[in-house]
Write a protein that holds these residues in place. Sequence first.
Motif, PDB file in Angstrom:
ATOM      1  N   ARG A 155      52.422   9.440  73.560  1.00 43.52           N
ATOM      2  CA  ARG A 155      51.939   8.783  74.522  1.00 43.52           C
ATOM      3  C   ARG A 155      50.173   8.558  74.470  1.00 43.52           C
ATOM      4  NH1 ARG A 155      53.023  13.741  77.124  1.00 43.52           N
ATOM      5  NH2 ARG A 155      51.025  13.932  78.307  1.00 43.52           N
ATOM      6  N   LEU A 156      49.827   7.794  75.101  1.00 46.91           N
ATOM      7  CA  LEU A 156      48.279   8.040  75.039  1.00 46.91           C
ATOM      8  C   LEU A 156      47.370   9.160  75.512  1.00 46.91           C
ATOM      9  CD1 LEU A 156      45.366   6.390  74.485  1.00 46.91           C
ATOM     10  CD2 LEU A 156      45.910   5.576  76.382  1.00 46.91           C
ATOM     11  N   ILE A 191      39.875  15.430  65.179  1.00 51.19           N
ATOM     12  CA  ILE A 191      41.075  14.831  65.586  1.00 51.19           C
ATOM     13  C   ILE A 191      41.161  13.596  64.407  1.00 51.19           C
ATOM     14  CG2 ILE A 191      43.031  13.814  66.822  1.00 51.19           C
ATOM     15  CD1 ILE A 191      42.119  16.645  68.154  1.00 51.19           C
ATOM     16  N   ILE A 192      42.501  14.039  63.713  1.00 52.74           N
ATOM     17  CA  ILE A 192      43.075  13.257  62.081  1.00 52.74           C
ATOM     18  C   ILE A 192      43.204  11.310  63.197  1.00 52.74           C
ATOM     19  CG2 ILE A 192      44.846  12.529  60.832  1.00 52.74           C
ATOM     20  CD1 ILE A 192      45.562  15.228  60.755  1.00 52.74           C
ATOM     21  N   GLY A 193      42.667  10.682  62.217  1.00 48.27           N
ATOM     22  CA  GLY A 193      42.538   9.312  62.493  1.00 48.27           C
ATOM     23  C   GLY A 193      41.510   8.485  61.575  1.00 48.27           C
ATOM     24  N   GLY A 194      41.184   7.214  62.327  1.00 48.19           N
ATOM     25  CA  GLY A 194      40.208   6.335  62.003  1.00 48.19           C
ATOM     26  C   GLY A 194      39.603   4.944  62.692  1.00 48.19           C
ATOM     27  N   PHE A 206      42.908   8.274  71.977  1.00 45.14           N
ATOM     28  CA  PHE A 206      43.441   9.868  71.735  1.00 45.14           C
ATOM     29  C   PHE A 206      44.707  10.026  72.041  1.00 45.14           C
ATOM     30  CE2 PHE A 206      39.467  10.647  71.582  1.00 45.14           C
ATOM     31  CZ  PHE A 206      38.822  11.509  71.118  1.00 45.14           C
ATOM     32  N   TYR A 207      46.208   9.438  71.353  1.00 43.28           N
ATOM     33  CA  TYR A 207      47.521   9.745  71.632  1.00 43.28           C
ATOM     34  C   TYR A 207      47.945  11.051  71.093  1.00 43.28           C
ATOM     35  CZ  TYR A 207      47.162   4.667  71.428  1.00 43.28           C
ATOM     36  OH  TYR A 207      46.904   3.575  72.115  1.00 43.28           O
ATOM     37  N   LEU A 208      49.011  11.437  71.950  1.00 44.19           N
ATOM     38  CA  LEU A 208      49.501  12.924  71.319  1.00 44.19           C
ATOM     39  C   LEU A 208      51.181  12.017  70.778  1.00 44.19           C
ATOM     40  CD1 LEU A 208      51.079  15.594  72.038  1.00 44.19           C
ATOM     41  CD2 LEU A 208      51.901  14.806  73.995  1.00 44.19           C
ATOM     42  N   ALA A 209      51.205  12.580  69.700  1.00 40.86           N
ATOM     43  CA  ALA A 209      52.050  12.702  68.538  1.00 40.86           C
ATOM     44  C   ALA A 209      52.505  13.458  68.023  1.00 40.86           C
ATOM     45  CB  ALA A 209      51.572  11.917  67.599  1.00 40.86           C
ATOM     46  N   ILE A 269      46.718  13.507  68.120  1.00 49.12           N
ATOM     47  CA  ILE A 269      47.091  14.844  68.318  1.00 49.12           C
ATOM     48  C   ILE A 269      48.179  15.542  67.687  1.00 49.12           C
ATOM     49  CG2 ILE A 269      46.892  16.899  70.352  1.00 49.12           C
ATOM     50  CD1 ILE A 269      44.904  14.535  72.047  1.00 49.12           C
ATOM     51  N   LEU A 270      48.069  15.346  67.059  1.00 51.58           N
ATOM     52  CA  LEU A 270      49.758  16.107  65.953  1.00 51.58           C
ATOM     53  C   LEU A 270      50.050  17.836  66.265  1.00 51.58           C
ATOM     54  CD1 LEU A 270      48.024  13.682  62.615  1.00 51.58           C
ATOM     55  CD2 LEU A 270      49.775  13.520  64.000  1.00 51.58           C
ATOM     56  N   ILE A 271      51.374  17.664  67.145  1.00 50.33           N
ATOM     57  CA  ILE A 271      51.834  18.982  67.371  1.00 50.33           C
ATOM     58  C   ILE A 271      53.224  18.694  66.351  1.00 50.33           C
ATOM     59  CG2 ILE A 271      53.273  20.269  68.860  1.00 50.33           C
ATOM     60  CD1 ILE A 271      50.075  19.250  69.929  1.00 50.33           C
ATOM     61  N   THR A 272      53.115  19.867  65.654  1.00 49.87           N
ATOM     62  CA  THR A 272      53.915  20.151  64.756  1.00 49.87           C
ATOM     63  C   THR A 272      55.141  20.978  65.790  1.00 49.87           C
ATOM     64  OG1 THR A 272      53.631  22.774  63.874  1.00 49.87           O
ATOM     65  CG2 THR A 272      52.088  20.873  63.076  1.00 49.87           C
ATOM     66  N   PRO A 273      56.162  21.154  64.340  1.00 52.92           N
ATOM     67  CA  PRO A 273      57.294  21.617  65.239  1.00 52.92           C
ATOM     68  C   PRO A 273      57.624  22.741  65.513  1.00 52.92           C
ATOM     69  CG  PRO A 273      58.332  20.564  63.514  1.00 52.92           C
ATOM     70  CD  PRO A 273      57.044  20.385  63.772  1.00 52.92           C
ATOM     71  N   ASP A 274      57.075  23.866  65.017  1.00 55.91           N
ATOM     72  CA  ASP A 274      55.841  25.295  65.446  1.00 55.91           C
ATOM     73  C   ASP A 274      55.148  25.204  66.691  1.00 55.91           C
ATOM     74  OD1 ASP A 274      57.736  25.866  63.088  1.00 55.91           O
ATOM     75  OD2 ASP A 274      56.252  26.179  61.880  1.00 55.91           O
TER      76      ASP A 274
END
Length: 144
Positions: A64-65, A32-35, A79-82, A8-13
Motif C-alpha cells: 500500500r501507499l 529508500i530505494i526508488g526513483g 513511499f510505498y510499503l512493499a 519501503i522494502l520489508i524482507t521475510p526476516d
Amino acid sequence: MKQRVRAILITPDNTLLLMKRIRPGIDPYWVIIGGGVEDSDASREDALLREVREEIAGEAQIVRLLHQLENPEGETEYFYLAHITQWNFDDKTGPEFQRDDRGEYLLDELPLNTETIADVNLLPEEITHVLHEAIQRGDLLTTR
C-alpha cells in the motif's frame, strides 16, 4: 511536476532494505530505494517495480501507499510499503550506477526497529518519523 516513487522494502526476516550513499565531503546517509516516474511507466506502481528491478534486481509486492511528501525540489514523492523475497544487488542495472561522479551505492539490510531507524541518517528526515511511528504501531511487519 516530476513524481518520484520509493519502496519501503520489508524482507521475510522483517528487515529493511535501504541504499547507503557515500559521497565525498558528505557524511554517509541512507535512502529508500526508488526513483523518478518516467513517461513510459503505466502507473506510479509500475515505476516503483521497475526501479526495484533496476536498483537491486528484485521483485517486490506492493502492499500500500504509506506516505507522500513534497521534497525541496518541488517533486512529489510517494513511499510505498512493499514486501520483497528476492534481490541481487550484484545484478543492478540502473543508470545511476554507471556514473563515477555519484559516489558509492551500497545495499544495506537493517533490523526493522526504532533504534536502528534513529541511528542511521535516513533521508528525507520526514520519512524517519513516518517509519518510527509505523514500527511502533506494528504496521510494517510481514506475516508468515
